[in-house]
Design a protein around this motif. Structure first.
Motif, PDB file in Angstrom:
ATOM      1  N   GLN A  97       0.885  -1.298   0.098  1.00 40.42           N
ATOM      2  CA  GLN A  97      -0.074  -0.030  -0.070  1.00 40.42           C
ATOM      3  C   GLN A  97       0.719   1.174  -0.015  1.00 40.42           C
ATOM      4  N   ASN A  98       0.273   2.099  -0.361  1.00 41.65           N
ATOM      5  CA  ASN A  98       1.309   3.349  -0.728  1.00 41.65           C
ATOM      6  C   ASN A  98       0.510   4.581  -0.495  1.00 41.65           C
ATOM      7  N   TYR A  99       0.636   5.353   0.768  1.00 41.14           N
ATOM      8  CA  TYR A  99      -0.342   6.441   0.953  1.00 41.14           C
ATOM      9  C   TYR A  99       0.714   7.781   0.806  1.00 41.14           C
ATOM     10  N   ASP A 163      -2.595   1.528  11.620  1.00 40.46           N
ATOM     11  CA  ASP A 163      -1.826   2.735  11.722  1.00 40.46           C
ATOM     12  C   ASP A 163      -1.987   3.251  10.302  1.00 40.46           C
ATOM     13  N   ASN A 164      -2.243   2.806   9.300  1.00 40.83           N
ATOM     14  CA  ASN A 164      -2.291   3.493   7.998  1.00 40.83           C
ATOM     15  C   ASN A 164      -3.686   4.133   7.598  1.00 40.83           C
ATOM     16  N   TYR A 165      -4.483   3.702   8.357  1.00 45.83           N
ATOM     17  CA  TYR A 165      -5.745   4.327   7.957  1.00 45.83           C
ATOM     18  C   TYR A 165      -6.753   4.812   8.806  1.00 45.83           C
ATOM     19  N   GLN A 174      -8.852  12.761   7.579  1.00 45.70           N
ATOM     20  CA  GLN A 174      -8.694  11.247   7.080  1.00 45.70           C
ATOM     21  C   GLN A 174      -7.614  11.204   6.028  1.00 45.70           C
ATOM     22  N   ARG A 175      -7.086  10.191   6.264  1.00 43.18           N
ATOM     23  CA  ARG A 175      -5.912   9.725   5.302  1.00 43.18           C
ATOM     24  C   ARG A 175      -6.283   9.499   4.062  1.00 43.18           C
ATOM     25  N   VAL A 176      -5.957   9.996   3.196  1.00 43.86           N
ATOM     26  CA  VAL A 176      -6.283   9.702   1.817  1.00 43.86           C
ATOM     27  C   VAL A 176      -4.907   9.087   1.035  1.00 43.86           C
TER      28      VAL A 176
END
Lengths: 597, 779
Positions: A97-99, A163-165, A174-176
């Motif tokens: 995944q790449n945020y 942790d990622n979302y 919100q993390r996009v």
């Protein structure tokens, strides 16, 4: 003739690109006759420009997604059949995944395009598969050798690390997940072009500049003044000697004074905002308190000065208790005295307006009926210089941000911006009005000014452009006599012959009120887009289009013809006379008759 | 007017004479005792009266002609002397008495002062006032120039400009205004003061300050380590130098020197390729070194070593040789480096044989050819040269040798050493006879045994020649390389040839050589061995006549006729061919040839034809191939249907999968050979394209670049997006924007208010203004 026929076209070719600007816009013409050579240039390879069609092709030239892995040409050789899949590079990246921007810097560039395989993002996974052979290339030299494949193969599973979302607090954003790989966002120019086009169209859709009309005067509004401290307060003087004070937020009149007999020729506020001065046709200068009288008291001026001649204009010093009037001569008054402390004159005609320089406050500018603009120095009590123009200047206005720049509103339909140190050539000639310009006022930012004209319209000019960016008019608005730009640079007021004061937005399509941060960002982005693509013909046309009343429109046409005729005549004269005998005078210099020292 | 005046004066004159009612002083002054004298004086007076009448009617001063007691001081006149009264006359009697010194002084001061000029009229004064005031104001205003410029160019302007002062005052300010009142506070403050704790501004104790100022531990350590390292390195270096110095072996030093020289040479070569300007500088340095060397007289036979050798020379062959070498070295050093522009005559006695051989015409013409347009003149030079070479058909064998060397240069042989050596051998044997007559003329010997630096010098000299005489570079190198080993082995005899070799090609320069220049440059590194073709050599010998036409043939091939003639369209042929068709006029053809050669590199016509062919190809409708990979074999991205499959397709199937494109309409430019008309212009796209470069941009690529950079958040990170979309002007709603003030931009506003200035002195003119006024009025 179209070839291939539409039904035969493969989907690859038939996809029409979005109409948009292309890179090959300015390629020099190679062809002597007709035709644009952009495509030809691209083929020959001299100049590589891409037309929309080609750019579309380009975008698609990358391998099409397919679920079956293709055999890469330069990947390690492998046999046919089943062993092919075994030797494929591992699908490690598929599970990653790449945020957003948080990317591993060590990663090779090709890896960044990885996306995670979930039910919803199958499409991305396909893309990833399609691009995999490139990763193989990239990774071949590091961990990926044909021999060590079996041992070093890593299988990454879907990972669901909260942790990622998950947000840390409720107030967090919100993390996009975002992937900025340019390959995933193709066609940036055409897309931005379309956005710019839409922004321009929307700007025109939302351009509703008219806010309010303040009515109450019983004669034409002759002069306007801003309150120096309060944005909402505006003063106006009418042709019947009435002065009104208005509240802009409530859009009503808060006070009415019968100040003079005959016209109120000029009105100005004191720099502190406690009182204001008026001059009228009855040869008097009157000082009034800003606050109204108590209940039952009569409206009385604080001071009245009886003069010998009619005063046609007044302006107050920006810092001190000094004001200047004009008429037969320019008088400088101390507020405490009934006689002018200094009067300056140069020439014999009546002076129509006088203005203090807001920055170097000892400077004054005036314009007289004998077509000249005179500058004065109050400290040295002497006029400085005089410039004579073709026709009479009605009023001038100093730039509040540039001490030596002023703009003159002229009877010859033009406005002239001068640098007062070099009066022989105006810095810019602003032309768009089709009748005499009666008043001008600078925006407090000093970047633009607004002009009122006898042609029943007001126009907004950028300081460094010769053409206006905006024109405002309504059906009922008659000859506009005075105009003011409010001190927060958001609104424009104009007083006209038909007794009304109108309030306009300075930026026609601006949304009033508080903007959210996203709205603000969108506004800024749109503004930048419009700026970026402003030279594109389609966008330019839409952005420049204004509806004009028929009178103005026909006047413009007529004047265009006249101007063209004049130009033609001049060209002919030059052509048919001895070379050098008819000098070529630039438009800027044409209107200046002389500069008198 | 004047006549009237004259008449009037005459009338007055007669009245004066006749009438008795003349002015009184006239009467008084008259003395009527003498007769004749009287008459004369009367006449004099009359004349004076006339003159006075004629001018301004001044009152005549009385003349005192007799002594009297009463002398009025107002009637002092200088009439008797016929001059004006001068101040000095009055002062003369004063000279003697010292008591009147002050008066004298005053008088002399009066004398020195000038009369005051008339004041100017009011308008002019006002004009001057205005000008002065305007200049002053303009000066005041010019201080705003940088501010205005900055604001105009600013990326972003935030209004209002005034910075709001922070509401919270810094603690120092608060503390400074605060005083201890209560006893407790006083006690605390006492304690603080005792311990030198700062109460106000810096908030740091002196100790803290000192510690801050001092170096940190890590820093100190690092610094120490650095110093240690430097010291160690220095000691190593010193030790090494000492060790090397101690080595006594001459051979070692020679080797070292040689190595250095070689390295220098290599570097120079490199430099020449990379940076010719720097190489030239280097050359100059070398030249200077040579001059120094020359001035030092090191190679004269005056040294100790030389003297000893001179004694030995009688008996010892080696010593003689060494002497000779030194002499030659000396000659070489004293000889100045030749400059490319200099004609060959200056090159000294070495050339006299050649000068005999080649007539002056050649040189002259070549000099001319260096002038305005070599291309236009080239034909005649080549002609004359050919004539010249023809003039002396059977010559001394040297010429042949030159011929050989020429042809060498021409054909660009990268001569192998063996070949060269062999050639030298031959030539030497041929030369023996002529050599006898010449005394041993030393010329550029490449090797000297005594000093390596000399060797470098000479080598570099050769190189410098190369650089300056650009066209003969390749040849020279080959020859010098060839000679080096030989010279080492042999007598100085072959050395003589070298200057000839070096200088000869300059004269025999032809166009081919010029052309080859470029090629030579690139071939220099490779050093491809290529045998010298004997046939070509013979071709260049003077009695071999037919070489000229041959050359011409070669030249004509530069633009390929065949290529032009094979283009498909017949009309092209008809139009394009005349330019290369044979012209009957010989001279004109020559001329054309010249021009063709000049532009041999860029064959415009062919390029254009090629371009057109490509354009035609591109515009042709393409066949549609519908064959798909994957049917019966592996498929996937990037796979093409196998050749086998395509081949196996029967004709029927082919027609199904491969759809033939119909012939399009004929091209508009079919019959226009010089034009490419693009028929693909997309009108719909043109509506979205910018036609004229917008104003601030100066080049189309600038504009394209700005367009191609996306600014949206789709392509940029949040931060970049914000930065890219910052608006130019930011205003706060509801805030009044005041005009810019001097304080806003850091200027000091004037202390005095305008009102006070004007009230104090409304019409004040300062002394400076007065001065200026004066200056203006003088002007």
């Amino acid at each position: 003739m179209q070839w291939p026929p539409p039904w035969r076209r493969s989907p690859l070719v038939s996809a029409t690109p979005p109409p948009g600007p292309t890179r090959g816009l300015l390629c020099p013409r190679r062809v002597s006759e007709a035709g644009d050579s952009s495509t030809e240039g691209a083929r020959t390879g001299h100049r590589h420009y891409v037309t929309p069609a080609e750019s579309a092709m380009e975008g698609r030239s990358q391998p099409l997604p397919s679920l079956r892995p293709a055999s890469p040409t330069n990947a390690p050789a492998h046999g046919r059949g089943s062993d092919c899949t075994a030797k494929e590079p591992p699908l490690a990246n598929v599970c990653r995944q790449n945020y957003g921007a948080a990317q591993d810097p060590v990663e090779p560039a090709g890896r960044r395009s990885a996306s995670h395989v979930t039910g919803s993002s199958l499409g991305k996974a396909e893309v990833a598969c399609g691009r995999r052979w490139r990763w193989a290339e990239l990774l071949a030299d590091t961990s990926w050798s044909p021999a060590g494949r079996a041992t070093e193969m890593k299988v990454k599973m879907l990972s669901r690390n909260p942790d990622n979302y998950v947000r840390e607090t409720k107030l967090d954003l919100q993390r996009v997940p975002r992937n900025y790989d340019p390959a995933l966002h193709p066609f940036e120019v055409p897309r931005e072009y379309i956005r710019a086009l839409n922004a321009t169209k929307l700007e025109r859709v939302f351009a509703k500049p008219f806010l309010a009309s303040l009515d109450g005067h019983r004669d034409g509004v002759n002069c306007l003044a801003k309150h120096p401290e309060k944005l909402a307060t505006v003063l106006s003087g009418a042709c019947d000697g009435e002065v009104r004070i208005w509240n802009l937020t409530q859009r009503n009149c808060i006070r009415t004074i019968q100040a003079h007999e005959g016209f109120v020729r000029g009105i100005c506020t004191r720099f502190c905002g406690t009182s204001f001065f008026t001059v009228g046709d009855d040869k008097t200068v009157k000082q009034w308190k800003m606050d109204g009288p108590g209940y039952g008291d009569e409206e009385e001026p604080l001071h009245t000065i009886l003069g010998k001649t009619v005063y046609t204009g007044i302006d107050h010093h920006w810092k001190e208790a000094v004001f200047a009037t004009c008429g037969q001569q320019v008088d400088i008054w101390d507020e405490q005295r009934t006689n002018p402390i200094c009067s300056m004159t140069w020439g014999f005609d009546s002076i129509s307006s006088v203005k203090f320089n807001p920055i170097e406050t000892f400077l004054l500018g005036s314009c007289a009926s004998d077509r000249n603009i005179v500058l004065y120095d109050m400290r040295q009590a002497t006029p400085l210089k005089k410039v004579i123009l073709d026709m009479r200047t009605n009023t001038i206005c100093w730039n509040p941000m540039e001490a030596f720049i002023f703009t003159a509103a002229n009877e010859d339909y033009n406005l002239y911006t001068f640098d007062m140190r070099a009066l022989d050539t105006p810095v810019m000639v602003h032309m768009d009005h089709v009748s005499a310009v009666l008043d001008v006022d600078y925006s407090p930012t000093g970047k633009e000014f607004v002009s009122a004209s006898f042609d029943k319209s007001i126009r907004i000019f950028p300081v460094d452009k010769s053409r206006s960016r905006e024109v405002y008019h309504t059906k009922r608005m008659q000859h506009v006599i005075c105009v003011k730009w409010t001190s927060d640079s958001k609104y424009i007021m104009c007083g006209s012959d038909e007794m009304n004061i109108r309030l306009w937005k300075a930026n026609a399509s601006e949304k009033l009120g508080v903007l959210t941060s996203r709205e603000k960002a969108a506004k800024d982005y749109n503004q930048k887009l419009k700026e970026k693509f402003q030279h594109y013909p389609h966008i330019k046309r839409i952005a420049r289009h204004r509806h004009l009343p028929k009178s103005i429109y026909s006047q413009i046409q007529e004047q265009r013809i006249m101007k063209e005729a004049r130009r033609r005549k001049e060209v002919n004269r030059i052509k048919h006379s001895k070379p050098g005998s008819v000098p070529l005078v630039s438009e800027k210099k044409k209107h200046v008759v002389a500069v008198v020292k | 007017m004047t006549a009237n005046r004259l008449a009037e004066s005459l009338l007055a004159l007669s009245q004066q004479e006749e009438l008795a009612d003349l002015p009184k002083d006239y009467l008084l002054s008259e003395s009527e005792d003498e007769g004749d004298n009287d008459g004369e004086r009367k006449h004099q007076k009359l004349l004076e009266a006339i003159s006075s009448l004629d001018g301004k009617n001044r009152r005549k001063l009385a003349e005192r002609s007799e002594a009297s007691l009463k002398v009025s001081e107002f009637n002092v006149s200088s009439e008797g002397s016929g001059e004006k009264l001068v101040l000095a006359d009055l002062l003369e009697p004063v000279k003697t008495s010292s008591s009147l010194a002050t008066v004298k002084k005053q008088l002399s001061r009066v004398k020195s002062k000038k009369t005051v000029e008339l004041p100017l009229n009011k308008e002019e004064i006002e004009r001057i006032h205005r000008e002065v005031a305007f200049n002053k104001t303009a000066q005041v205003l010019s201080k705003w120039d940088p501010v205005v410029l900055k604001n105009r160019q600013a990326e972003q302007l935030v209004f209002p400009l005034e910075k709001e002062e922070p509401a919270i005052a810094p603690i120092e300010h608060v503390l400074s205004g605060w005083k201890a009142r209560t006893p407790l506070e006083q006690e605390i403050f006492n304690l603080l003061h005792k311990n030198k704790q700062p109460v106000t501004d810096p908030l740091l104790t002196p100790v803290e300050k000192a510690s801050l100022r001092a170096m940190s531990l890590e820093e100190a350590k690092m610094r120490r380590a650095e110093l240690q390292r430097a010291r160690a390195l220095q000691s190593y270096y010193e030790a090494k130098a000492r060790r090397e110095k101690k080595i006594k072996s001459k051979k070692y030093h020679k080797v070292v020197k040689k190595g250095k020289a070689k390295k220098a040479l290599k570097e120079f070569e490199q430099l020449r390729k990379v940076n010719p300007a720097a190489a030239l500088e280097e050359l100059e340095k070398i030249e200077k070194a040579r001059m120094m060397e020359r001035m030092s007289l090191k190679h004269q036979n005056s040294g100790k070593w030389a003297k000893s050798k001179a004694i030995m020379a009688k008996y010892d062959l080696e010593a003689r040789q060494a002497m000779q070498e030194q002499l030659s070295k000396n000659k070489e050093l004293t000889q100045k480096l030749q400059v490319a522009s200099e004609s060959e005559e200056e090159e000294g006695g070495t050339e006299d044989v050649e000068e005999l051989l080649v007539p002056d015409v050649v040189n002259e013409v070549q000099m001319n050819a260096d002038g305005p347009n070599p291309w236009m003149l080239r034909s005649c030079t080549s002609d004359t040269k050919e004539a010249a070479t023809q003039e002396d058909p059977e010559q001394l064998p040297e010429l042949e040798a030159h011929g050989v060397s020429e042809s060498e240069g021409e054909e660009r042989p990268v001569a192998e050493e063996e070949i060269l050596l062999r050639e030298f051998e031959e030539r030497r044997s041929l030369r023996k006879r002529s050599e006898l007559s010449q005394d041993a003329e030393p010329a550029g010997s490449q090797e000297t045994k005594d000093s390596g630096s000399q060797e470098v010098l000479s080598e570099l000299r050769v190189l410098s020649q190369k650089l300056k005489e650009n066209h003969q570079s390749r040849k020279q190198k080959a020859s010098s390389e060839g000679t080096i080993p030989q010279v080492q082995r042999e007598e100085p005899a072959p050395e003589e040839e070298e200057p000839l070799l070096l200088q000869r090609p300059e004269r025999v320069q032809t166009l081919e050589e010029l052309e080859e220049l470029g090629k030579e440059e690139c071939f220099q590194n490779k050093e491809l061995p290529r045998p010298v073709l004997e046939g070509q050599q013979s071709e260049r010998t003077p009695n071999n006549r037919p070489d000229a036409p041959k050359e011409k043939k070669k030249k004509e091939q530069m633009i390929d006729l065949q290529n032009l003639l094979t283009t498909q369209s017949p009309s092209v042929k008809s139009l394009a061919v005349p330019t290369i068709e044979e012209l009957e006029d010989e001279e004109e053809r020559n001329h054309r040839q010249m021009i063709k050669e000049a532009f041999a590199g860029d064959d415009v016509i062919r390029d254009f034809l090629k371009e057109k062919r490509e354009a035609v190809e591109a515009s042709k409708p393409k066949d549609v191939d519908l064959t798909l990979p994957g049917w019966g074999e592996w498929g996937g991205v990037g796979l093409k249907p196998s050749a086998k499959k395509r081949r196996r397709c029967p004709v029927v199937l082919l027609s199904r999968f491969l759809i033939k494109a119909p012939e399009g309409p004929p091209r508009k430019d079919k019959n226009l050979p010089n034009v490419i008309i693009n028929e693909k212009r997309n009108i719909h796209a043109a509506a979205h394209q910018v036609r004229v470069l917008p104003y601030p941009f100066t080049h189309h690529w600038q504009f394209e670049r700005t367009i191609q950079t996306p600014i949206g958040s789709t392509w940029n990170t949040q931060r970049a997006f914000q930065k890219l979309t910052t608006p130019k002007v930011v205003t706060k709603p509801g805030h009044i924007i005041n005009p810019i003030k001097a304080e806003d931009v850091g200027y000091r506003s004037s202390s005095r208010s305008d009102l006070s200035v004007i009230q104090r002195n409304p019409k004040r003119i300062t002394t400076r203004h007065k001065k200026q006024l004066k200056k203006c009025s003088v002007d």
